[in-house]
Design an enzyme around this catalytic site. Sequence first.
Site, short mmCIF file in Angstrom:
data_model
loop_
_atom_site.label_atom_id
_atom_site.label_comp_id
_atom_site.label_asym_id
_atom_site.label_seq_id
_atom_site.Cartn_x
_atom_site.Cartn_y
_atom_site.Cartn_z
N ARG A 1 0.40 7.13 -5.39
CA ARG A 1 -0.66 8.06 -5.77
C ARG A 1 -1.32 8.58 -4.51
O ARG A 1 -1.55 7.82 -3.55
CB ARG A 1 -1.71 7.37 -6.65
CG ARG A 1 -1.30 7.14 -8.10
CD ARG A 1 -1.21 8.45 -8.90
NE ARG A 1 -0.85 8.22 -10.28
CZ ARG A 1 0.39 8.24 -10.77
NH1 ARG A 1 1.42 8.49 -9.98
NH2 ARG A 1 0.61 8.03 -12.06
N GLU B 1 -4.19 16.72 -6.05
CA GLU B 1 -3.13 17.49 -6.70
C GLU B 1 -3.58 17.98 -8.09
O GLU B 1 -4.38 17.28 -8.74
CB GLU B 1 -1.84 16.67 -6.80
CG GLU B 1 -1.96 15.39 -7.60
CD GLU B 1 -0.67 14.57 -7.57
OE1 GLU B 1 -0.09 14.42 -8.65
OE2 GLU B 1 -0.25 14.11 -6.50
N HIS C 1 4.85 16.14 -6.70
CA HIS C 1 4.80 15.03 -7.67
C HIS C 1 5.96 15.13 -8.67
O HIS C 1 5.75 15.42 -9.86
CB HIS C 1 3.46 15.00 -8.41
CG HIS C 1 3.19 13.66 -9.05
ND1 HIS C 1 1.92 13.16 -9.23
CD2 HIS C 1 4.03 12.71 -9.54
CE1 HIS C 1 1.98 11.98 -9.82
NE2 HIS C 1 3.27 11.68 -10.02
N1 LIG Z 1 5.67 9.80 -7.79
C1 LIG Z 1 5.94 9.56 -9.06
O1 LIG Z 1 6.40 10.44 -9.78
C2 LIG Z 1 5.69 8.21 -9.60
C3 LIG Z 1 4.68 7.43 -9.12
N2 LIG Z 1 4.47 6.17 -9.62
C4 LIG Z 1 3.41 5.34 -9.01
O2 LIG Z 1 4.00 4.17 -8.48
C5 LIG Z 1 3.13 3.07 -8.75
C6 LIG Z 1 3.90 1.78 -8.74
O3 LIG Z 1 4.74 1.74 -9.87
P1 LIG Z 1 5.55 0.44 -10.30
O4 LIG Z 1 6.37 -0.06 -9.19
O5 LIG Z 1 6.20 0.78 -11.59
O6 LIG Z 1 4.36 -0.58 -10.56
P2 LIG Z 1 4.47 -2.15 -10.77
O7 LIG Z 1 3.32 -2.52 -11.61
O8 LIG Z 1 5.83 -2.54 -11.16
O9 LIG Z 1 4.25 -2.71 -9.29
C7 LIG Z 1 3.06 -2.64 -8.61
C8 LIG Z 1 2.95 -3.82 -7.66
O10 LIG Z 1 1.76 -3.68 -6.91
C9 LIG Z 1 1.07 -4.94 -6.87
N3 LIG Z 1 -0.38 -4.68 -6.73
C10 LIG Z 1 -1.19 -4.05 -7.60
N4 LIG Z 1 -2.45 -3.95 -7.09
C11 LIG Z 1 -2.41 -4.54 -5.88
C12 LIG Z 1 -3.36 -4.76 -4.84
N5 LIG Z 1 -4.63 -4.36 -4.98
N6 LIG Z 1 -2.96 -5.37 -3.70
C13 LIG Z 1 -1.68 -5.78 -3.55
N7 LIG Z 1 -0.73 -5.61 -4.49
C14 LIG Z 1 -1.08 -4.99 -5.64
C15 LIG Z 1 1.42 -5.61 -8.18
O11 LIG Z 1 1.31 -7.00 -8.05
C16 LIG Z 1 2.85 -5.15 -8.40
O12 LIG Z 1 3.77 -6.04 -7.81
C17 LIG Z 1 2.52 3.43 -10.12
O13 LIG Z 1 1.29 2.76 -10.31
C18 LIG Z 1 2.34 4.92 -10.02
O14 LIG Z 1 1.08 5.22 -9.50
C19 LIG Z 1 5.24 5.66 -10.62
C20 LIG Z 1 6.25 6.41 -11.16
C21 LIG Z 1 6.56 7.74 -10.70
O1 LIG Z 2 3.58 9.56 -11.59
C1 LIG Z 2 4.27 9.20 -12.50
C2 LIG Z 2 4.14 7.96 -13.15
O2 LIG Z 2 5.01 7.64 -13.99
O3 LIG Z 2 3.19 7.23 -12.87
#
Ligand SMILES: NC(=O)C1=CN([C@@H]2O[C@H](COP(=O)(O)OP(=O)(O)OC[C@H]3O[C@@H](n4cnc5c(N)ncnc54)[C@H](O)[C@@H]3O)[C@@H](O)[C@H]2O)C=CC1
Ligand SMILES: O=CC(=O)O
Length: 340
Positions: free
Chosen positions: A253, A282, A300
């Site tokens: 993000r 954005e 994005h």
């Molecule tokens: N650019 C895009 O189109 C996309 C962006 N995203 C972003 O990617 C992010 C990550 O997605 P996932 O890997 O699916 O999430 P996830 O929930 O599988 O992994 C997130 C990891 O971060 C860790 N975490 C959370 N808060 C923390 C903190 N304060 N300090 C240290 N570690 C922390 C968690 O323990 C977890 O291991 C989403 O939250 C979203 O914002 C996701 C999908 C598409």
């Molecule tokens: O930004 C996309 C998401 O799945 O989060």
Amino acid sequence: MSTVKVLRFGPIRYAQEAWQKLEQRPNVEVVESGASSREEFLKELNDGKFKDVNVIARTFESVKQTGLLDKELLTLLKEKTSLKAISHNGAGYDQVDAVECGKLGIQVSNVPSIVDAATADTHIYLLLGALRNFQDSTLRMLQGKWPTEKCAGTPVGHDPEGKVLGIYGMGGIGRAVRDRAKPFGFRKILYHNRNRLAPELEQGAEYVSMDELLRQSDVISINIPLNSATRHSINKDTIAKMKDGVVIVNTARGPIVDESAILPALKSGKVGAFGSDVFENEPHVNMELIRQPNVVSLPHMGTHTVETMKAMEEFVVKNVETFVDQGKVLSIVPELKGKF
Ligand SMILES: NC(=O)C1=CN([C@@H]2O[C@H](COP(=O)(O)OP(=O)(O)OC[C@H]3O[C@@H](n4cnc5c(N)ncnc54)[C@H](O)[C@@H]3O)[C@@H](O)[C@H]2O)C=CC1
Ligand SMILES: O=CC(=O)O
């Protein structure tokens, strides 16, 4: 069972069949909002238009219709509707105050895992593009510079081989980035997470403190959710702890990175390059930032593939269906696990 009323936001691009099947169920009714701003949505709510709504199915873009699902809006939703669950289309659900939802007895689901491959692919594109100055080279070629200068005058890049990759946030996407990065020959893959992972999930990556990750990494991959602890966690102070010439890649993000801190660091060369799919304000991007020659940018589009978008939309329906059948969404967000 009594009828479950679903308020749906956002267009259905690929999951028409799944929605049709849901709507054919005798105990499900789907309604939509005509609002194009928060003010209009508040009026609809205050007029009692959605008083029987039990579930909201929403997209990232629907924030334009409602604004953030913050404490103010959630409190009003609780008062003016019969809301019990929100099925959000996306892995990142930072537009929804999940903790407040928990207090109000509203379940929140997101779309984990399905997004991992497409987002990690995008991440690798940005990582290589940033290391090699590929965006700058394309722009130079379009400006007709190739005939007069080698590689259109693009500054020489760097190989991933032998470098240290630091993954900030080793969840589903962080692990998919790790797996895709391995064949490029990084010398070491470090990660920082709230908690250390089990060895079978680490797959050879080394758990380090945040300071250590900042100090050792040649490339920093941002894969952490946006929350109060991570907002602007890449800032003037943390950038100062990084190696000179570090490459930063963000597909998580925008607000995790303080853009007012990274811009001067990119200009001075302290940050060698920045590859980003996400930006602080954005869809209104800081044009000075994305025009820097050492920036590779995308609007994005981490999950912007037919296959992934279809699967995500279908999973949103699956969460609604599970709520209809069992009174519980399928993939409740981590903050609310065990609360319902
Ligand atoms: N650019 C895009 O189109 C996309 C962006 N995203 C972003 O990617 C992010 C990550 O997605 P996932 O890997 O699916 O999430 P996830 O929930 O599988 O992994 C997130 C990891 O971060 C860790 N975490 C959370 N808060 C923390 C903190 N304060 N300090 C240290 N570690 C922390 C968690 O323990 C977890 O291991 C989403 O939250 C979203 O914002 C996701 C999908 C598409
Ligand atoms: O930004 C996309 C998401 O799945 O989060």
